[in-house]
Each structure stands twice: as C-alpha cells, then as structure tokens.
Design an enzyme around this catalytic site. Structure first.
Site, mmCIF file in Angstrom:
data_model
loop_
_atom_site.group_PDB
_atom_site.id
_atom_site.type_symbol
_atom_site.label_atom_id
_atom_site.label_comp_id
_atom_site.label_asym_id
_atom_site.label_seq_id
_atom_site.Cartn_x
_atom_site.Cartn_y
_atom_site.Cartn_z
ATOM 1 N N LEU A 144 73.349 14.094 -8.686
ATOM 2 C CA LEU A 144 75.322 14.478 -8.220
ATOM 3 C C LEU A 144 75.164 16.187 -8.938
ATOM 4 C CD1 LEU A 144 77.361 11.740 -9.597
ATOM 5 C CD2 LEU A 144 76.659 12.630 -7.341
ATOM 6 N N ASP A 145 75.597 17.069 -7.725
ATOM 7 C CA ASP A 145 75.812 18.571 -7.991
ATOM 8 C C ASP A 145 76.525 18.480 -9.819
ATOM 9 O OD1 ASP A 145 74.765 19.680 -6.300
ATOM 10 O OD2 ASP A 145 76.755 19.906 -5.223
ATOM 11 N N ARG A 146 76.712 19.190 -10.637
ATOM 12 C CA ARG A 146 76.881 19.768 -11.864
ATOM 13 C C ARG A 146 78.319 19.172 -11.676
ATOM 14 N NH1 ARG A 146 75.792 22.568 -16.865
ATOM 15 N NH2 ARG A 146 74.567 23.969 -16.730
ATOM 16 N N ARG A 245 79.856 20.363 0.463
ATOM 17 C CA ARG A 245 80.246 20.915 0.482
ATOM 18 C C ARG A 245 80.242 22.614 1.186
ATOM 19 N NH1 ARG A 245 77.960 22.515 -5.246
ATOM 20 N NH2 ARG A 245 78.832 24.326 -4.816
#
Length: 311
Positions: A144-146, A245
C-alpha cells in the site's frame, strides 16, 4: 460411557512459573487452555498465546485452533517473557504460521526503498516475529502506498510469498477500497479500463494506445456525494501500481490530498484512499479469510451537516 466427560491429565510439572500437561484426547488448544485455566477467562488465555507463553511439545504455538492429539505435552510459562517493542502505525488483524494480515495507518511506509531508512510496517513485523524465533523473516506480498491506509498482508516464508504472488488473481476473492474524490461524480457507477505506463520520474499514467503498458481495470460505485466531494467504493480487477490514483484522475475526479495525480484540495489532511476489504484463500489450507476495516471517520466529514451555531 460418558461422552461429555472430558479426560484431561493432571500437571506433569508444577513449578511456580511453569505448568505442563499431557493431552489425553483430541481437542483444540484454546479449549484445552480454557479448561485448565477457567479462572483466567478467554481474553487472558488468548494473551498467553499471543505472547508466546504456550508451547506444544516444546514448540511455541500462537494459533487458538491448533489441534491437539493424545500424548502431546502442553507447557504454559507464566514467567516474564521478552517485552515486544510497541508497534506504531499498524494493527495486527491475523497471524498464523504462514501469513500476517495488518491494518496500516496512513503515513507508514509498507517497506523502505534503498534510499530510505525509516520505520516501516516490514521492519516492525520483522522485529515482532523475531521475538519468538530470532531466525524468522517477513516477505512482502503486495504494498500500500505510504499515504494509503487499510488492510494488507505479508508472508512468513519465501515459499508462501511466491505461492501468493504467482496465484494472486485466483487467490484474492475481494479487494475493495474507499476513495474520497474531488467533485460530484455524475455517473453513479462505472468501470475504468486503460493501459498503465511509468515515466522516468516514477509517475504512472494511462497510455492512449491499446496494449501499450499494463492493462488496468477499476470498478467504482458511489457511496455518498455532495457538490464538492464523492465517496466511492472501488474494486480492483487488476492490481497495478497507483492504479486507483491514476484512474480517478482519468475520471476527472482526483483523490483528495493526492497532489501527484491532480488533487487541488486536502480537507482531511491526508490522501483519501483506504483499503477496506481483503478476502483471499489461505495459501496453506484453502480456507476463505475476509478482513474488513471501517471507513476512516475523516472520509465522512465532508458529508456531515455543519454544526448549528450557538447564539
């Protein structure tokens, strides 16, 4: 013959800090411990397991449903065990001998890049498993992205990691997110399909040419909306880097707080993307496991009516 009568042995060892029992009939570990320590209560017994204070035939066991067979020895240590450092930015939802499932908070890296040397989910979980076995390791299955929060999974062996990654499309039965996006999405539900590529600056984008890049498919459905924001339920058919995104930007409704992909607002002081559900077939026993986390309260704040002003 009294079938309901449980035949458990008396302790083999009864030192102040150690109790040892021989199993007399098939059962499960939690039931066995509850019978032996009924005064402790279910939560206290689970805590003994979680802290690695219970072993079966000298092997530490943390699984509540570990099957026990006649002749096995169960040892309970009540002495002080090695204190685990506090885990920050994540909660362990499930752990067994093959996998760890967590809920990650926004702001925590899943795993550090070669240039970064900060606390990550990977590093903390590695320290966690090494409390019981100094040789243990953790393996990344997906990321998962930060700034994305929610449910994710790690493997506890390279074999399980490869098994999960090689069969990811078949193993994962449900992978849904919630996304808070800018503006009112006119179409209540839909599907976005494109070919994703990456620039030299590591930014993903949709190619205008078919078969040019990695195929990505995202399904979305409106949960709530007003004139300024829309809360979407998002389901991934494919799992590409930054897929949601990019697709929200393609839709003309970038994710709140996602400046990299076109966001102009940051009303919730974080990126509005949360991995809500992860359901998959367990790599060892084929059992369907499903983990769901709550929608972050901040995602709902743009839809709450303003508080009445006091006179």
């Amino acid at each position: 013959m009294h079938k309901n009568k449980t035949n458990y042995s008396k302790p083999k060892v009864n030192r102040p800090n150690i109790s040892q029992y021989t199993v007399k009939e098939p059962t499960e570990l939690l039931l066995f411990l509850l019978h032996k320590h009924s005064k402790l209560g279910r939560n206290s017994v689970k805590a003994l397991l979680a802290r690695g204070q219970v072993s079966v035939n000298d092997r530490v066991v943390t699984e509540y449903n570990c099957p026990l067979e006649p002749g096995q020895t169960v040892t309970i240590r009540k002495d002080k065990v090695v204190e685990e450092p506090p885990i920050v930015g994540l909660t362990i939802l499930h752990e067994d001998e093959d996998i760890i499932v967590i809920q990650k908070e926004a702001g925590l890296l899943s795993i550090a890049s070669p240039k970064e040397n900060e606390m990550t989910a990977y590093r903390q979980l590695t320290a966690h498993v090494r409390i019981k076995d100094p040789g243990s390791r953790i393996f990344v299955v997906h990321r998962l992205d930060r700034d994305t929060s929610g449910v994710m999974m790690f493997a506890k062996s390279e074999r399980v990691q490869q098994l999960l990654q090689n069969s990811w499309q078949d193993t994962v039965k449900e992978r849904t997110y919630v996304a808070l996006v800018e503006g009112k999405v006119k179409k209540a539900e839909g599907t976005i399909s494109s070919w994703l590529k990456e620039t030299s600056t590591l930014k993903m984008y949709s190619s205008h040419h078919p078969n040019d890049g990695l195929h990505a498919v995202t399904h979305y459905k409106t949960i709530q909306s007003n004139s300024n924001f829309t809360l979407l339920g998002v389901e991934l058919e494919t799992g590409r880097k930054n897929q949601i995104r990019v697709h929200m930007q393609d839709l003309g409704h970038p994710i709140v707080g996602d400046k990299k992909y076109g966001s102009k607002s940051n009303v919730i002081r974080r990126m509005g993307l949360h991995a809500r559900v992860l359901a998959f077939m367990h790599p060892a026993n084929g059992e369907l496991l499903r983990f769901e986390s709550d929608i972050p309260k901040s995602f709902l704040s743009p839809f709450r009516p303003p508080s009445p002003r006091s006179n």
